[in-house]
Write a protein that holds these residues in place. Structure first.
Motif, PDB file in Angstrom:
ATOM      1  N   ALA A   2       0.849  -1.200   0.000  1.00  0.00           N
ATOM      2  CA  ALA A   2       0.000   0.000   0.000  1.00  0.00           C
ATOM      3  C   ALA A   2       0.881   1.245   0.000  1.00  0.00           C
ATOM      4  O   ALA A   2       0.648   2.196  -0.762  1.00  0.00           O
ATOM      5  N   ALA A   3       1.944   1.223   0.823  1.00  0.00           N
ATOM      6  CA  ALA A   3       2.827   2.392   0.908  1.00  0.00           C
ATOM      7  C   ALA A   3       3.497   2.652  -0.445  1.00  0.00           C
ATOM      8  O   ALA A   3       3.657   3.799  -0.857  1.00  0.00           O
ATOM      9  N   SER A   4       3.851   1.572  -1.167  1.00  0.00           N
ATOM     10  CA  SER A   4       4.529   1.778  -2.454  1.00  0.00           C
ATOM     11  C   SER A   4       3.580   2.445  -3.464  1.00  0.00           C
ATOM     12  O   SER A   4       4.031   3.039  -4.436  1.00  0.00           O
ATOM     13  N   LEU A   5       2.288   2.316  -3.241  1.00  0.00           N
ATOM     14  CA  LEU A   5       1.331   3.016  -4.122  1.00  0.00           C
ATOM     15  C   LEU A   5       0.984   4.402  -3.571  1.00  0.00           C
ATOM     16  O   LEU A   5       0.149   5.110  -4.126  1.00  0.00           O
ATOM     17  N   GLY A   6       1.540   4.718  -2.422  1.00  0.00           N
ATOM     18  CA  GLY A   6       1.256   6.015  -1.793  1.00  0.00           C
ATOM     19  C   GLY A   6      -0.075   6.011  -1.044  1.00  0.00           C
ATOM     20  O   GLY A   6      -0.643   7.060  -0.755  1.00  0.00           O
ATOM     21  N   PHE A   7      -0.606   4.822  -0.740  1.00  0.00           N
ATOM     22  CA  PHE A   7      -1.868   4.733   0.005  1.00  0.00           C
ATOM     23  C   PHE A   7      -1.561   4.538   1.482  1.00  0.00           C
ATOM     24  O   PHE A   7      -0.679   3.750   1.824  1.00  0.00           O
ATOM     25  N   SER A   8      -2.315   5.213   2.355  1.00  0.00           N
ATOM     26  CA  SER A   8      -2.196   4.839   3.767  1.00  0.00           C
ATOM     27  C   SER A   8      -3.168   3.694   4.010  1.00  0.00           C
ATOM     28  O   SER A   8      -4.216   3.605   3.365  1.00  0.00           O
ATOM     29  N   CYS A   9      -2.800   2.808   4.923  1.00  0.00           N
ATOM     30  CA  CYS A   9      -3.700   1.673   5.164  1.00  0.00           C
ATOM     31  C   CYS A   9      -3.838   1.404   6.656  1.00  0.00           C
ATOM     32  O   CYS A   9      -2.952   1.746   7.451  1.00  0.00           O
ATOM     33  N   TYR A  10      -4.967   0.802   6.995  1.00  0.00           N
ATOM     34  CA  TYR A  10      -5.363   0.675   8.404  1.00  0.00           C
ATOM     35  C   TYR A  10      -6.039  -0.659   8.670  1.00  0.00           C
ATOM     36  O   TYR A  10      -6.686  -1.225   7.779  1.00  0.00           O
ATOM     37  N   LEU A  11      -5.920  -1.100   9.890  1.00  0.00           N
ATOM     38  CA  LEU A  11      -6.814  -2.139  10.387  1.00  0.00           C
ATOM     39  C   LEU A  11      -7.880  -1.426  11.170  1.00  0.00           C
ATOM     40  O   LEU A  11      -7.574  -0.467  11.898  1.00  0.00           O
ATOM     41  N   VAL A  12      -9.121  -1.874  11.019  1.00  0.00           N
ATOM     42  CA  VAL A  12     -10.214  -1.108  11.630  1.00  0.00           C
ATOM     43  C   VAL A  12     -11.183  -2.026  12.358  1.00  0.00           C
ATOM     44  O   VAL A  12     -11.056  -3.248  12.324  1.00  0.00           O
ATOM     45  N   GLY A  13     -12.186  -1.387  12.943  1.00  0.00           N
ATOM     46  CA  GLY A  13     -13.360  -2.084  13.476  1.00  0.00           C
ATOM     47  C   GLY A  13     -13.033  -3.163  14.487  1.00  0.00           C
ATOM     48  O   GLY A  13     -12.230  -2.973  15.409  1.00  0.00           O
ATOM     49  N   GLY A  14     -13.672  -4.333  14.276  1.00  0.00           N
ATOM     50  CA  GLY A  14     -13.583  -5.434  15.239  1.00  0.00           C
ATOM     51  C   GLY A  14     -12.156  -5.861  15.536  1.00  0.00           C
ATOM     52  O   GLY A  14     -11.846  -6.275  16.659  1.00  0.00           O
ATOM     53  N   PHE A  15     -11.284  -5.732  14.539  1.00  0.00           N
ATOM     54  CA  PHE A  15      -9.890  -6.126  14.747  1.00  0.00           C
ATOM     55  C   PHE A  15      -9.267  -5.280  15.863  1.00  0.00           C
ATOM     56  O   PHE A  15      -8.674  -5.801  16.805  1.00  0.00           O
ATOM     57  N   VAL A  16      -9.445  -3.974  15.761  1.00  0.00           N
ATOM     58  CA  VAL A  16      -8.828  -3.080  16.749  1.00  0.00           C
ATOM     59  C   VAL A  16      -9.510  -3.231  18.110  1.00  0.00           C
ATOM     60  O   VAL A  16      -8.867  -3.284  19.158  1.00  0.00           O
ATOM     61  N   ARG A  17     -10.844  -3.339  18.048  1.00  0.00           N
ATOM     62  CA  ARG A  17     -11.609  -3.500  19.297  1.00  0.00           C
ATOM     63  C   ARG A  17     -11.097  -4.731  20.064  1.00  0.00           C
ATOM     64  O   ARG A  17     -10.757  -4.646  21.248  1.00  0.00           O
ATOM     65  N   ASP A  18     -10.996  -5.860  19.376  1.00  0.00           N
ATOM     66  CA  ASP A  18     -10.579  -7.083  20.071  1.00  0.00           C
ATOM     67  C   ASP A  18      -9.120  -7.003  20.511  1.00  0.00           C
ATOM     68  O   ASP A  18      -8.746  -7.517  21.558  1.00  0.00           O
ATOM     69  N   LEU A  19      -8.313  -6.338  19.698  1.00  0.00           N
ATOM     70  CA  LEU A  19      -6.903  -6.184  20.068  1.00  0.00           C
ATOM     71  C   LEU A  19      -6.775  -5.382  21.366  1.00  0.00           C
ATOM     72  O   LEU A  19      -6.050  -5.757  22.289  1.00  0.00           O
ATOM     73  N   LEU A  20      -7.551  -4.280  21.445  1.00  0.00           N
ATOM     74  CA  LEU A  20      -7.484  -3.462  22.661  1.00  0.00           C
ATOM     75  C   LEU A  20      -8.056  -4.194  23.876  1.00  0.00           C
ATOM     76  O   LEU A  20      -7.681  -3.921  25.009  1.00  0.00           O
ATOM     77  N   LEU A  21      -8.958  -5.127  23.610  1.00  0.00           N
ATOM     78  CA  LEU A  21      -9.501  -5.919  24.719  1.00  0.00           C
ATOM     79  C   LEU A  21      -8.601  -7.119  25.030  1.00  0.00           C
ATOM     80  O   LEU A  21      -8.944  -7.952  25.858  1.00  0.00           O
ATOM     81  N   ARG A  22      -7.477  -7.188  24.321  1.00  0.00           N
ATOM     82  CA  ARG A  22      -6.532  -8.318  24.461  1.00  0.00           C
ATOM     83  C   ARG A  22      -7.221  -9.631  24.186  1.00  0.00           C
ATOM     84  O   ARG A  22      -7.027 -10.630  24.877  1.00  0.00           O
ATOM     85  N   ARG A  23      -8.091  -9.625  23.172  1.00  0.00           N
ATOM     86  CA  ARG A  23      -8.716 -10.874  22.757  1.00  0.00           C
ATOM     87  C   ARG A  23      -8.129 -11.266  21.421  1.00  0.00           C
ATOM     88  O   ARG A  23      -7.865 -10.380  20.599  1.00  0.00           O
ATOM     89  N   PRO A  24      -7.949 -12.555  21.164  1.00  0.00           N
ATOM     90  CA  PRO A  24      -7.421 -12.951  19.854  1.00  0.00           C
ATOM     91  C   PRO A  24      -8.296 -12.365  18.750  1.00  0.00           C
ATOM     92  O   PRO A  24      -9.531 -12.428  18.837  1.00  0.00           O
TER      93      PRO A  24
END
Ligand code: CTP
Length: 423
Positions: A31-53
């Motif tokens: 994504a960076a090589s195309l000049g795009f910023s990229c993100y993980l969003v939504g449930g992924f981040v929520r569960d990560l912050l809750l320390r859930r797989p």
């Protein structure tokens, strides 16, 4: 959360398996090589912050996701299915990645508008900020940046992290449930799953206006949400709450309240592999006391498959017949149960504890006479309904203890053939 803290979470193999971490690095680099910023969003981040797989990788780019997908296929292989209208693509990962699920959604950051309440949204490419603001709850309006030096930076414009810490499910704006009333069921799902509370304003928004729109939604959308609820450990609690908020009656006026006991019935089950069929079991237990007419009406409202409708109908039918069958001989039970789905019988057993049902499941259904159709042919009997009659008579004799050995079966067979003047 600081960037180093987030980096620790992103590199924790207990939360994100190493193969997925590698995939994330590859995605970010391309994504960076195309000049795009990229993100993980939504449930992924929520569960990560809750320390859930984490489960799925919810991946968003500020840029053209289809272009990124084409580049990924060129570099790593796999196959791309673009959806131009939605500016998204599904990348079937090359088998060498050895990842499950083996598909990855590539999404262009977008804005959503609703042509009318409850409509499916119209999407236009936009910024990550707007993409987060179109979402359902603050706890899902979170993103982690992946590309370049900003790898691990948390974007949290709506204080999702604060709500996660306090255990609150909060909509982003007062029209959220009007735009998309399936979010009401989603809110209850998160509340039940994480033992969170609905913020009081959010809970007030589950009002008659929102419920009226919910009642107009397609059966398919509603059933999908109910199916997801059955995947939750706390499904009974969630469905009870749905009843309290009047959601069930808005979906269909005859929809009964969910009974907490049903959860217990499913938990204590260890004879059949019901985990794979928990949803079907759940629907059967839920709708088993309904009249035939209401079973068909609710099944049709929720767009049940014929198979699911049949299972629920059979359970309801059997439950109603129990008083008539009680005390019957095993052969009568077997005859009555034979055409019904096994799981429907099991569901009725769970609520009634009628031992004959369990005997049927574990023994009677397997009982067969030694005599076969071939044996009857050898006896010069012409194939026809009499074949079936004789074989079921022999089976009934075994089931009811009238014959208990091969010799006794042969004797009975001779008698039946004589009676029928067939020798
Ligand atoms: N979303 C939304 N409104 C909906 C459905 C989804 O805003 N009616 C957004 C949410 O931000 C959600 C994301 O889309 O986080 C992805 O949806 P989904 O995969 O259904 O949910 P997850 O967050 O992955 O949660 P779950 O663990 O329940 O799958």
């Amino acid at each position: 959360m600081t960037q180093p803290d987030m980096l620790r979470l992103l590199r924790d193999p207990n939360l994100i398996p190493p193969e997925k971490q590698n995939l994330l690095s590859d995605l970010a680099a391309q994504a960076a090589s195309l000049g795009f910023s990229c993100y993980l969003v939504g449930g992924f981040v929520r569960d990560l912050l809750l320390r859930r797989p984490v489960k799925d990788l919810d991946f968003v780019v500020e840029g053209d996701a289809i272009k990124l997908g084409r580049m990924l296929v060129k570099k790593f292989g796999g196959k791309l299915t673009p959806h131009k209208k939605f500016h998204t693509a599904v990348w079937r990962l090359p088998s060498t990645f050895n990842l499950h699920p083996s598909f990855l959604d590539l999404i262009t950051a977008r804005k959503e508008t609703y042509a009318y309440p409850g409509a499916l949204p119209t999407v236009t490419p936009s910024t990550i900020e707007n993409d987060l603001r179109r979402r359902d709850f603050t706890i899902n309006a979170l993103a982690v940046r992946l590309d370049g030096d900003r790898f691990g930076e948390l974007l949290d414009p709506l204080n999702g992290q604060g709500d996660l810490e306090e255990g609150i499910v909060r909509v982003l704006h007062p029209r959220s449930f009007i735009d998309d009333p399936t979010r009401i069921l989603r809110a209850l799902r998160y509340e039940g799953r994480y033992s969170f509370d609905l913020d009081s304003l959010t809970s007030d928004l589950i009002n008659s206006e929102a419920l009226a729109i919910l009642s107009q939604l397609s059966g398919e959308r509603l059933r999908h949400e109910l199916d997801l609820i059955f995947e939750e450990d706390q499904f009974a609690r969630i469905l009870l709450r749905a009843g309290k908020f009047g959601l069930l009656k808005s979906i269909h006026p005859k929809m009964p309240e969910f009974n907490q006991d049903y959860a217990g019935f499913l938990e204590m089950d260890n004879r059949l592999d019901v985990s794979a069929d928990r949803r079907v079991m759940g629907y059967m237990l839920w709708f088993m006391n309904l009249s035939e007419e209401d079973v068909f009406s609710i099944s049709s409202r929720l767009g049940f498959t014929n198979e699911l409708t049949l299972s629920v109908w059979a359970a309801a039918q059997l439950k109603r017949s129990l008083p008539h069958l009680a005390g019957s001989k095993p052969s009568v039970w077997t005859y009555a149960l034979e055409k019904l789905p096994l799981l429907s019988i099991y569901a009725v057993y769970l609520v009634s504890r009628e031992n004959a049902l369990l005997d049927y499941i574990s023994m009677w259904r397997h009982v067969k006479p030694h005599t076969t159709g071939n044996d009857l042919l050898k006896r010069k009997l012409t194939p026809g309904p009499r074949f079936g009659d004789i074989l079921s008579r022999l089976r009934a004799a075994w089931l009811d203890g009238e014959v208990q050995s091969l010799a006794q079966e042969k004797k009975l067979l001779e008698r039946l053939l004589e009676e029928r003047g067939a020798t």
